[in-house]
Design a protein around this motif. Sequence first.
Motif, PDB file in Angstrom:
ATOM      1  N   HIS A  43      11.776  54.446  26.766  1.00 31.97           N
ATOM      2  CA  HIS A  43      12.756  53.628  26.051  1.00 31.97           C
ATOM      3  C   HIS A  43      13.225  52.447  26.910  1.00 31.97           C
ATOM      4  O   HIS A  43      13.439  51.351  26.396  1.00 31.97           O
ATOM      5  CB  HIS A  43      13.953  54.495  25.650  1.00 31.97           C
ATOM      6  CG  HIS A  43      14.769  53.927  24.540  1.00 31.97           C
ATOM      7  ND1 HIS A  43      14.317  53.804  23.242  1.00 31.97           N
ATOM      8  CD2 HIS A  43      16.043  53.433  24.522  1.00 31.97           C
ATOM      9  CE1 HIS A  43      15.250  53.270  22.486  1.00 31.97           C
ATOM     10  NE2 HIS A  43      16.305  53.027  23.230  1.00 31.97           N
ATOM     11  N   GLY A  44      13.395  52.667  28.200  1.00 33.56           N
ATOM     12  CA  GLY A  44      13.792  51.585  29.095  1.00 33.56           C
ATOM     13  C   GLY A  44      12.740  50.493  29.169  1.00 33.56           C
ATOM     14  O   GLY A  44      13.061  49.297  29.272  1.00 33.56           O
ATOM     15  N   GLU A  45      11.470  50.885  29.089  1.00 31.78           N
ATOM     16  CA  GLU A  45      10.405  49.880  29.116  1.00 31.78           C
ATOM     17  C   GLU A  45      10.326  49.105  27.805  1.00 31.78           C
ATOM     18  O   GLU A  45       9.919  47.936  27.785  1.00 31.78           O
ATOM     19  CB  GLU A  45       9.066  50.562  29.419  1.00 31.78           C
ATOM     20  CG  GLU A  45       8.781  50.751  30.895  1.00 31.78           C
ATOM     21  CD  GLU A  45       9.873  51.560  31.599  1.00 31.78           C
ATOM     22  OE1 GLU A  45      10.271  51.183  32.716  1.00 31.78           O
ATOM     23  OE2 GLU A  45      10.325  52.568  31.031  1.00 31.78           O
ATOM     24  N   LEU A  46      10.691  49.725  26.697  1.00 34.40           N
ATOM     25  CA  LEU A  46      10.791  48.986  25.431  1.00 34.40           C
ATOM     26  C   LEU A  46      11.912  47.956  25.508  1.00 34.40           C
ATOM     27  O   LEU A  46      11.793  46.847  24.966  1.00 34.40           O
ATOM     28  CB  LEU A  46      11.021  49.957  24.277  1.00 34.40           C
ATOM     29  CG  LEU A  46       9.878  50.943  24.002  1.00 34.40           C
ATOM     30  CD1 LEU A  46      10.309  51.986  22.979  1.00 34.40           C
ATOM     31  CD2 LEU A  46       8.632  50.213  23.522  1.00 34.40           C
ATOM     32  N   TYR A  47      12.989  48.323  26.171  1.00 31.04           N
ATOM     33  CA  TYR A  47      14.079  47.382  26.462  1.00 31.04           C
ATOM     34  C   TYR A  47      13.564  46.204  27.286  1.00 31.04           C
ATOM     35  O   TYR A  47      13.861  45.042  27.003  1.00 31.04           O
ATOM     36  CB  TYR A  47      15.175  48.151  27.196  1.00 31.04           C
ATOM     37  CG  TYR A  47      16.180  47.336  27.972  1.00 31.04           C
ATOM     38  CD1 TYR A  47      17.327  46.850  27.360  1.00 31.04           C
ATOM     39  CD2 TYR A  47      16.003  47.101  29.337  1.00 31.04           C
ATOM     40  CE1 TYR A  47      18.272  46.131  28.081  1.00 31.04           C
ATOM     41  CE2 TYR A  47      16.942  46.389  30.064  1.00 31.04           C
ATOM     42  CZ  TYR A  47      18.068  45.904  29.435  1.00 31.04           C
ATOM     43  OH  TYR A  47      18.992  45.199  30.166  1.00 31.04           O
ATOM     44  N   MET A  48      12.752  46.504  28.299  1.00 31.18           N
ATOM     45  CA  MET A  48      12.170  45.463  29.146  1.00 31.18           C
ATOM     46  C   MET A  48      11.194  44.584  28.353  1.00 31.18           C
ATOM     47  O   MET A  48      11.201  43.349  28.477  1.00 31.18           O
ATOM     48  CB  MET A  48      11.453  46.130  30.329  1.00 31.18           C
ATOM     49  CG  MET A  48      10.670  45.205  31.229  1.00 31.18           C
ATOM     50  SD  MET A  48       8.919  45.050  30.734  1.00 31.18           S
ATOM     51  CE  MET A  48       8.320  46.721  30.969  1.00 31.18           C
ATOM     52  N   LEU A  49      10.381  45.209  27.509  1.00 32.66           N
ATOM     53  CA  LEU A  49       9.429  44.433  26.713  1.00 32.66           C
ATOM     54  C   LEU A  49      10.146  43.494  25.740  1.00 32.66           C
ATOM     55  O   LEU A  49       9.633  42.421  25.416  1.00 32.66           O
ATOM     56  CB  LEU A  49       8.508  45.379  25.931  1.00 32.66           C
ATOM     57  CG  LEU A  49       7.455  46.135  26.747  1.00 32.66           C
ATOM     58  CD1 LEU A  49       6.663  47.074  25.847  1.00 32.66           C
ATOM     59  CD2 LEU A  49       6.513  45.159  27.456  1.00 32.66           C
ATOM     60  N   GLY A  50      11.336  43.883  25.282  1.00 29.54           N
ATOM     61  CA  GLY A  50      12.102  42.996  24.418  1.00 29.54           C
ATOM     62  C   GLY A  50      12.473  41.704  25.121  1.00 29.54           C
ATOM     63  O   GLY A  50      12.389  40.611  24.536  1.00 29.54           O
ATOM     64  N   ALA A  51      12.873  41.823  26.384  1.00 30.70           N
ATOM     65  CA  ALA A  51      13.217  40.621  27.146  1.00 30.70           C
ATOM     66  C   ALA A  51      11.988  39.740  27.368  1.00 30.70           C
ATOM     67  O   ALA A  51      12.055  38.510  27.214  1.00 30.70           O
ATOM     68  CB  ALA A  51      13.831  41.020  28.485  1.00 30.70           C
ATOM     69  N   TYR A  52      10.862  40.355  27.718  1.00 26.72           N
ATOM     70  CA  TYR A  52       9.648  39.571  27.942  1.00 26.72           C
ATOM     71  C   TYR A  52       9.100  38.979  26.637  1.00 26.72           C
ATOM     72  O   TYR A  52       8.559  37.862  26.634  1.00 26.72           O
ATOM     73  CB  TYR A  52       8.578  40.427  28.618  1.00 26.72           C
ATOM     74  CG  TYR A  52       8.727  40.473  30.115  1.00 26.72           C
ATOM     75  CD1 TYR A  52       8.550  39.326  30.887  1.00 26.72           C
ATOM     76  CD2 TYR A  52       9.028  41.656  30.775  1.00 26.72           C
ATOM     77  CE1 TYR A  52       8.680  39.351  32.264  1.00 26.72           C
ATOM     78  CE2 TYR A  52       9.155  41.694  32.163  1.00 26.72           C
ATOM     79  CZ  TYR A  52       8.984  40.542  32.897  1.00 26.72           C
ATOM     80  OH  TYR A  52       9.116  40.560  34.275  1.00 26.72           O
ATOM     81  N   GLY A  54      10.968  38.012  24.269  1.00 24.36           N
ATOM     82  CA  GLY A  54      11.838  36.854  24.075  1.00 24.36           C
ATOM     83  C   GLY A  54      11.379  35.661  24.890  1.00 24.36           C
ATOM     84  O   GLY A  54      11.386  34.521  24.404  1.00 24.36           O
ATOM     85  N   ILE A  55      10.986  35.905  26.146  1.00 24.66           N
ATOM     86  CA  ILE A  55      10.479  34.825  27.000  1.00 24.66           C
ATOM     87  C   ILE A  55       9.243  34.189  26.366  1.00 24.66           C
ATOM     88  O   ILE A  55       9.091  32.955  26.337  1.00 24.66           O
ATOM     89  CB  ILE A  55      10.169  35.361  28.407  1.00 24.66           C
ATOM     90  CG1 ILE A  55      11.480  35.681  29.143  1.00 24.66           C
ATOM     91  CG2 ILE A  55       9.340  34.356  29.199  1.00 24.66           C
ATOM     92  CD1 ILE A  55      11.276  36.316  30.498  1.00 24.66           C
ATOM     93  N   ALA A  56       8.335  35.030  25.835  1.00 17.38           N
ATOM     94  CA  ALA A  56       7.108  34.512  25.234  1.00 17.38           C
ATOM     95  C   ALA A  56       7.410  33.670  23.995  1.00 17.38           C
ATOM     96  O   ALA A  56       6.838  32.585  23.815  1.00 17.38           O
ATOM     97  CB  ALA A  56       6.180  35.684  24.871  1.00 17.38           C
ATOM     98  N   VAL A  57       8.313  34.153  23.143  1.00 14.80           N
ATOM     99  CA  VAL A  57       8.629  33.423  21.917  1.00 14.80           C
ATOM    100  C   VAL A  57       9.361  32.122  22.239  1.00 14.80           C
ATOM    101  O   VAL A  57       9.084  31.071  21.643  1.00 14.80           O
ATOM    102  CB  VAL A  57       9.461  34.305  20.965  1.00 14.80           C
ATOM    103  CG1 VAL A  57       9.913  33.498  19.747  1.00 14.80           C
ATOM    104  CG2 VAL A  57       8.664  35.521  20.527  1.00 14.80           C
ATOM    105  N   ILE A  58      10.297  32.186  23.186  1.00 15.53           N
ATOM    106  CA  ILE A  58      11.027  30.967  23.566  1.00 15.53           C
ATOM    107  C   ILE A  58      10.066  29.938  24.164  1.00 15.53           C
ATOM    108  O   ILE A  58      10.217  28.724  23.954  1.00 15.53           O
ATOM    109  CB  ILE A  58      12.145  31.310  24.566  1.00 15.53           C
ATOM    110  CG1 ILE A  58      13.242  32.103  23.857  1.00 15.53           C
ATOM    111  CG2 ILE A  58      12.746  30.044  25.192  1.00 15.53           C
ATOM    112  CD1 ILE A  58      14.300  32.662  24.772  1.00 15.53           C
ATOM    113  N   GLY A  59       9.047  30.405  24.899  1.00 19.31           N
ATOM    114  CA  GLY A  59       8.067  29.487  25.463  1.00 19.31           C
ATOM    115  C   GLY A  59       7.305  28.715  24.400  1.00 19.31           C
ATOM    116  O   GLY A  59       6.865  27.588  24.636  1.00 19.31           O
ATOM    117  N   VAL A  60       7.158  29.313  23.203  1.00 23.17           N
ATOM    118  CA  VAL A  60       6.423  28.664  22.114  1.00 23.17           C
ATOM    119  C   VAL A  60       7.359  27.870  21.204  1.00 23.17           C
ATOM    120  O   VAL A  60       7.066  26.730  20.830  1.00 23.17           O
ATOM    121  CB  VAL A  60       5.639  29.711  21.293  1.00 23.17           C
ATOM    122  CG1 VAL A  60       4.975  29.056  20.081  1.00 23.17           C
ATOM    123  CG2 VAL A  60       4.603  30.399  22.162  1.00 23.17           C
TER     124      VAL A  60
END
Length: 290
Positions: A43-52, A54-60
Motif C-alpha cells: 500500500h505504501g508503494e501505491l502511495y509512492m506510485l501516485g506521486a510519480y 503525478g510527476i509524469a502527468v504534470i510533465g506532459v
Amino acid sequence: MDYLLAVLLPQLLHGLVFGAALGLLALGLTVIFGLLGVMNFAHGELYMLGAYAGIAVIGVTHSFWAALLVGPLAVGAIGALTEVTTLRPLYRREPLYGLILTFGLALVFREGARQIWGGDMRRIMPPFAGSTPLLGMTYPNYRLFLLAASSAILLAIWLFFTRTRAGILVRAAVQDAEMLDGLGVNVPRVFTLTFAGSAALAALAGLLLAPIFTVYPQMGVEMILLAFIVVILGGMGSIPGAALGGLLLGFTESFVGTFYGAAASAFLSFGVVILLLIVRPWGILGTPET
C-alpha cells in the motif's frame, strides 16, 4: 499566552492537515483488510506510485489538476491488475501467503520506480502559493486546501459505504461473500473494483502530500508504517476509525515531533499501539471478533 498560542496553533493545524491525509491513506488499507483479509504491505508503494504518476502527468500536461485526476486512475488500474493476477489465487489460502506476496510486490514496485525515474529526490510544486490570515497568523493556502480536500474525500467515502447500493454490496461482501455470490452478485468484480479504489486512494494521498514532502522511491516505507499505526488505533476494517486514527497520529507527529523530536514521536506512537494491542486489540472503533 500569546506566545503559547503562536506556537500551538500552527502545530494544531499541521496535525489536522497531516492527520486527514493519513486517514485518507489508511482508509484504503483498512477497507482491503476488512474485505479481503489481506494486510497489504504494498500500500505504501501505491502511495509512492501516485506521486510519480503525478510527476509524469504534470510533465506532459503542466497541470497539477490533470495529475490529480489521471494519476489515481492510473494507479487504480495497476491495483486492479495486481488483484486479478496475483491476489485472487490466494484468497482461499492462509493469510501469510497474502502478506508475503504484498511484501514482494512492494519491493517490485519500489525497484520499478527507481529504474524508471531514478533514485534522486524530486518535488511537485503546489498548484497555488500564498497564505491566508487565520486566528492571528498566516497559514499556507495549499495546506488549507489539503485539509479541505482530504476531509471532503473521507466524508464522501463514508457516504458511499453507508448510502449507496455499491457501498452496501461491498459491506455485505465483508460480512458474507458466499451468500452474496449466491444472490447473483459478481463478487470477484466487487473485490477487484474495491482493491482498485483502495490503490487510487493511496495514490491520491501520495499526490496530495507530494507538494509538502519530497518524492523518492522509498517514500512509501515510512508512510506504510504510519498507516498501519492508524489502522490499529482506529480499528481494523473501521472507516471512521481510519479518520480518528489519522487525526490522533497527526497530532502526535505534530506536537511531540516538534517539541521533543522524531524519536520521541515514534516511541510514543509505537508504545501506544503496543499498549492498545494488549488492552483492546480490535482498536478504538473496531469490533471484537466473535
